[in-house]
Structures are given as C-alpha cells and as structure tokens.
Design an enzyme around this catalytic site. Structure first.
Site, PDB file in Angstrom:
ATOM      1  N   LYS A 258       6.870  10.962   4.620  1.00  0.00           N
ATOM      2  CA  LYS A 258       5.460  10.570   4.559  1.00  0.00           C
ATOM      3  C   LYS A 258       4.816  10.815   5.919  1.00  0.00           C
ATOM      4  O   LYS A 258       5.307  10.307   6.943  1.00  0.00           O
ATOM      5  CB  LYS A 258       5.417   9.081   4.227  1.00  0.00           C
ATOM      6  CG  LYS A 258       4.276   8.634   3.366  1.00  0.00           C
ATOM      7  CD  LYS A 258       4.546   7.180   2.963  1.00  0.00           C
ATOM      8  CE  LYS A 258       3.398   6.593   2.205  1.00  0.00           C
ATOM      9  NZ  LYS A 258       3.640   5.175   1.918  1.00  0.00           N
TER      10      LYS A 258
HETATM   11  O1  G3P Z   1       2.178   2.369   0.753  1.00  0.00           O
HETATM   12  C1  G3P Z   1       0.844   2.675   0.922  1.00  0.00           C
HETATM   13  C2  G3P Z   1      -0.116   1.710   0.218  1.00  0.00           C
HETATM   14  O2  G3P Z   1       0.265   1.521  -1.122  1.00  0.00           O
HETATM   15  C3  G3P Z   1      -0.417   0.457   0.957  1.00  0.00           C
HETATM   16  O3  G3P Z   1      -1.109  -0.481   0.190  1.00  0.00           O
HETATM   17  O4  G3P Z   1      -1.902  -2.784  -0.157  1.00  0.00           O
HETATM   18  O5  G3P Z   1      -1.255  -2.045   2.161  1.00  0.00           O
HETATM   19  O6  G3P Z   1      -3.349  -1.219   1.074  1.00  0.00           O
HETATM   20  P1  G3P Z   1      -1.957  -1.686   0.868  1.00  0.00           P
END
Ligand code: G3P
Length: 221
Positions: free
Chosen positions: A83
C-alpha cells in the site's frame, strides 16, 4: 463484490475467515499501531489465515524508500499487496513495484483524477476513502460513482475500486449498487451486514413454536 476486512486484529480475522466470506485484508499504520504488535508478525499471521491479498502499508514518503519498504513487506508473503499513498512519489513507487510484479494498493484517494493517475501508474487497486469525505461534509459515495464512470469509459484501466473508510452497511449497499469491485470493512460493519431485527424475532418465534411440538430433528427425546 469482494469483501476485505479492514483490521490488524488477528483474532478478529481468524474468526471472520471461518465464514469463508473474506476475500482479503487491509491494514494501515494506524491499525498496526492499534494492534500494538510487530508489523511483520501481524502480516505473516494474517497471510496464513486468508488466501487473498493482504495490504501492508509503507511509511517512507520518497519513491525509493517506498520501493525498498514495499519489497521488504512483500517478502513476508506473495499475498502481501503493498500500500502506497496517493502522492507524486507514491505514484512513481507504484509504477516500479508494479513492474517488479508486486501488487499495489494506492491509498488515501479523494478524487477521481487521483484514481485515474493511480490506474495509469499500474495500481492493482485504488482506495477511495468514503467515510473521511462524509466526515467533512462531502459526498464520499459520489466519488465512487465518478471513479466507476471514468474507469468504465477506458477499458485499458484495469485497476479495481476498493472502497475504504467504510462506516456503516449503507456504504456497502451503495458501493455494490454502483458496481465497486471491493469493499474493505471494519469487522463490526461486516457482522452488521448479516443482522436484521426481523431475522432475530422471526427465529425466536420459530424456536418457540418448535418447542411446543415436542419434536427433535435428531430423533432423540
Ligand atoms: O484502511 C484505510 C481506511 O479504511 C481507513 O478508514 O475509518 O480510518 O477512515 P478510516
């Protein structure tokens, strides 16, 4: 639609993988920090549990640093998808990793133009963050719509849309209606997809009625 789970909690992943519903896993530096564990150990354990891609994120910010870290993460398993952030340097790193045969997830995508660049740089998947756009009063799902529309206009763009930053089941439903390829969901959202109050009350009533019959399907009394 493919489901990835967005967590670095190995026990959660073990439990969820028993359903056979998990097509992959995504982690990020914040999720690794939350697990309080070593990134290589966590990724190795997840790869043992899940057959599909397991995203591990680089933390360098320059092209060469990202490529070196990405190669190191990929040594854990063929399943590790590297990533990289959607920055200029990240796009350069994406191209190099892709050419080396390593799958790349370009993350922190907040516009359709960014998604096109990721696709042209050879991203296997691009991760638009819907929840974080909603959080600032923008329409996260409109971004998924735009990316789907643009990718469908250009068949040579084979990058899959991985909807990230999902907060609730409606995000999943909307992403499916748009035709996004993958949703990465927190464990609690994945579980919520399977529940409905009418399922619970319906089952309760069936079991109450069944008790009254005095029967036992296995034939024992
Ligand atoms: O892994 C990336 C993403 O899904 C993060 O989500 O909830 O931290 O905005 P969030």
């Amino acid at each position: 639609m493919k489901f990835y789970v967005d967590t670095a909690d190995v026990e959660e992943i073990r439990e969820l993988s028993e359903t056979g519903l998990l097509d992959g896993v995504t982690t990020n530096p914040s999720l690794i920090a939350k697990s309080n564990r070593n990134v290589f150990e966590v990724l190795a354990e997840i790869c043992d549990l899940v057959d599909g891609p397991v995203s591990g994120e680089v933390t360098a910010t320059d092209r060469d640093g990202m490529v070196t870290e990405g190669r190191r993460l990929h040594e854990v398993s063929e399943n590790v998808m590297v990533k990289v952030p959607l920055t200029w340097e990240g796009l350069k790193a994406c191209r190099i990793l892709n050419q080396a045969g390593i799958q790349v997830n370009v993350t922190l995508c907040f516009s359709a133009n960014q998604a096109v660049l990721a696709a042209k740089a050879g991203a296997t998947v691009v991760s638009p963050f819907v929840g974080r756009l909603d959080d600032i009063g923008q329409d996260g799902m409109a971004l998924i719509h735009d990316i789907r529309l643009v990718f469908d206009n250009y068949q040579e763009l084979s990058t899959e849309i991985l909807v990230a930053s999902i907060r609730h089941p409606m995000h999943v439903l909307e992403a499916a209606k748009i035709g996004a390829d993958i949703c990465t969901v927190p464990p609690q959202v994945l579980r919520a997809l399977a529940t409905h109050p009418l399922t619970d009350t319906g089952l309760e009533a069936f079991l109450e009625d069944w008790k009254k019959t005095g029967q036992n399907i296995l034939g024992e009394t």
